[in-house]
Design an enzyme around this catalytic site. Structure first.
Site, PDB file in Angstrom:
ATOM      1  N   ASP A  50       0.824  -1.213   0.000  1.00  0.00           N
ATOM      2  CA  ASP A  50       0.000   0.000   0.000  1.00  0.00           C
ATOM      3  C   ASP A  50       0.853   1.257   0.000  1.00  0.00           C
ATOM      4  OD1 ASP A  50      -2.259  -1.521   0.122  1.00  0.00           O
ATOM      5  OD2 ASP A  50      -2.711  -1.093   2.220  1.00  0.00           O
ATOM      6  N   LYS A  53      -3.281   2.168  -1.638  1.00  0.00           N
ATOM      7  CA  LYS A  53      -4.518   2.428  -0.943  1.00  0.00           C
ATOM      8  C   LYS A  53      -4.226   3.319   0.246  1.00  0.00           C
ATOM      9  CE  LYS A  53      -6.511  -0.991   1.140  1.00  0.00           C
ATOM     10  NZ  LYS A  53      -7.277  -2.157   1.523  1.00  0.00           N
ATOM     11  N   MET A  86      -7.587   8.620   9.754  1.00  0.00           N
ATOM     12  CA  MET A  86      -8.302   9.032   8.529  1.00  0.00           C
ATOM     13  C   MET A  86      -9.297  10.156   8.827  1.00  0.00           C
ATOM     14  SD  MET A  86      -9.071   5.290   6.884  1.00  0.00           S
ATOM     15  CE  MET A  86      -9.546   4.517   8.416  1.00  0.00           C
TER      16      MET A  86
HETATM   17  N1  SAH Z   1      -3.321   0.167   9.473  1.00  0.00           N
HETATM   18  C1  SAH Z   1      -2.824   1.503   9.762  1.00  0.00           C
HETATM   19  C2  SAH Z   1      -3.919   2.548   9.697  1.00  0.00           C
HETATM   20  C3  SAH Z   1      -4.620   2.609   8.360  1.00  0.00           C
HETATM   21  S1  SAH Z   1      -5.735   3.945   8.262  1.00  0.00           S
HETATM   22  C4  SAH Z   1      -2.114   1.511  11.110  1.00  0.00           C
HETATM   23  O1  SAH Z   1      -2.247   0.548  11.889  1.00  0.00           O
HETATM   24  O2  SAH Z   1      -1.392   2.471  11.372  1.00  0.00           O
HETATM   25  C5  SAH Z   1      -4.659   5.227   7.634  1.00  0.00           C
HETATM   26  C6  SAH Z   1      -4.568   6.321   8.665  1.00  0.00           C
HETATM   27  O3  SAH Z   1      -3.573   6.019   9.640  1.00  0.00           O
HETATM   28  C7  SAH Z   1      -4.147   7.659   8.102  1.00  0.00           C
HETATM   29  O4  SAH Z   1      -5.232   8.346   7.538  1.00  0.00           O
HETATM   30  C8  SAH Z   1      -3.649   8.346   9.360  1.00  0.00           C
HETATM   31  O5  SAH Z   1      -4.717   8.803  10.154  1.00  0.00           O
HETATM   32  C9  SAH Z   1      -2.988   7.209  10.106  1.00  0.00           C
HETATM   33  N2  SAH Z   1      -1.537   7.154   9.869  1.00  0.00           N
HETATM   34  C10 SAH Z   1      -0.840   6.164   9.303  1.00  0.00           C
HETATM   35  N3  SAH Z   1       0.474   6.435   9.277  1.00  0.00           N
HETATM   36  C11 SAH Z   1       0.621   7.639   9.876  1.00  0.00           C
HETATM   37  C12 SAH Z   1       1.740   8.471  10.164  1.00  0.00           C
HETATM   38  N4  SAH Z   1       2.982   8.119   9.842  1.00  0.00           N
HETATM   39  N5  SAH Z   1       1.504   9.661  10.782  1.00  0.00           N
HETATM   40  C13 SAH Z   1       0.255  10.037  11.117  1.00  0.00           C
HETATM   41  N6  SAH Z   1      -0.836   9.284  10.864  1.00  0.00           N
HETATM   42  C14 SAH Z   1      -0.655   8.105  10.265  1.00  0.00           C
END
Ligand code: SAH
Length: 244
Positions: A35, A57, A171
């Site tokens: 992704d 994605k 998100m």
């Molecule tokens: N599976 C992922 C989350 C997927 S939803 C996890 O466990 O982290 C995607 C959301 O995660 C983004 O919209 C944001 O809100 C958050 N996110 C992911 N990486 C990030 C980062 N490095 N800094 C801030 N927010 C992050």
């Protein structure tokens, strides 16, 4: 030959927040389906002949629809021994890892989950905001700030957010104003602490700390990915940063 699919997370961004178990399967992989939020340096660990397929994605923007990702994993597992499905953070925290596992299981494909470090916990922590802290929060919850418009954003039951706990919205940046207004509406003080952390754990990380009343103006234009953290633990940041 029928292979196995490893459903795993790449961590929140910083390369070193990848687990050893995930790194092992990445190094063994014949195919990696990844992704947008995956740190590209991680793919350099793959074998030179590994096929790396981007399905890009993030939030609601899919390059391949979910059913095509499912069938791609199925097709690759028919032909290759080690297939790695690599997602940002942890694969099952708003990552649809469970759906992919169900699809594979129901089609007789062997799979294994390998947990990843979720951004929900790691990103605040690396910004000096521990998500629980004695005397400041009794619990934490991780919420999606995005819901399909067809379902209606009102699906989140705001009445359940009254407890004095830490709330992490993933998100949610495009819903920041609405989230803050809803929390004020159910009785949280206007000066309740909030932080938005953009590109957490990466070199260009940005952190904005404010209140429910004014975070929107300050943080609405920060780059994504970004998360929102609401709660008294946010006040720990300036103490831990040595700013006061
Ligand atoms: N599976 C992922 C989350 C997927 S939803 C996890 O466990 O982290 C995607 C959301 O995660 C983004 O919209 C944001 O809100 C958050 N996110 C992911 N990486 C990030 C980062 N490095 N800094 C801030 N927010 C992050």
């Amino acid at each position: 030959m029928i292979g196995k699919v490893y459903l795993t997370g790449a961590g929140p961004g910083d390369f070193e927040l990848l687990t050893l178990k995930a790194l092992r399967v990445i190094r063994e992989a014949d195919v990696i389906v990844y992704d947008r939020l995956v740190n590209p340096d991680i793919l350099k660990e793959a074998k030179s002949d590994c096929e790396c397929i981007y399905v890009g994605k993030e939030d609601k923007h899919h390059i391949l629809p979910q059913n095509e990702i499912n069938t791609l994993l199925y097709a690759k597992a028919q032909k290759h021994k080690v297939v790695v499905r690599l997602k940002g953070g942890d694969a099952v925290v708003f990552g649809r890892g469970g759906e992919e596992a169900l699809f594979l299981a129901s089609h007789g494909i062997d799979f294994e989950f390998i947990p990843g470090i979720t951004s929900a916990i790691a990103v605040p922590q690396m910004a000096n905001i521990p998500i629980t802290h004695r005397g400041k929060s009794v619990s934490f919850r991780v919420v999606t700030g995005y819901e399909a418009p067809s379902k209606g954003y009102a699906q989140l039951n705001w009445e359940t957010f009254k407890q004095d706990e830490t709330i992490i919205f993933l998100m949610g940046l495009h819903q920041l104003e609405n989230i803050c207004k809803q929390l004020i509406k159910i009785g949280k003080p206007k000066d309740y602490p909030v932080a938005v952390i953009s590109r957490g754990t990466l070199v260009d990380e940005k952190v904005m700390v404010a209140t429910l009343e004014n975070i929107y103006e300050k943080a609405k234009d920060l780059p994504t990915p970004a998360l929102i953290i609401v709660g008294k633990v946010v006040t720990l940041r300036e103490l831990l940063q040595g700013e006061i």
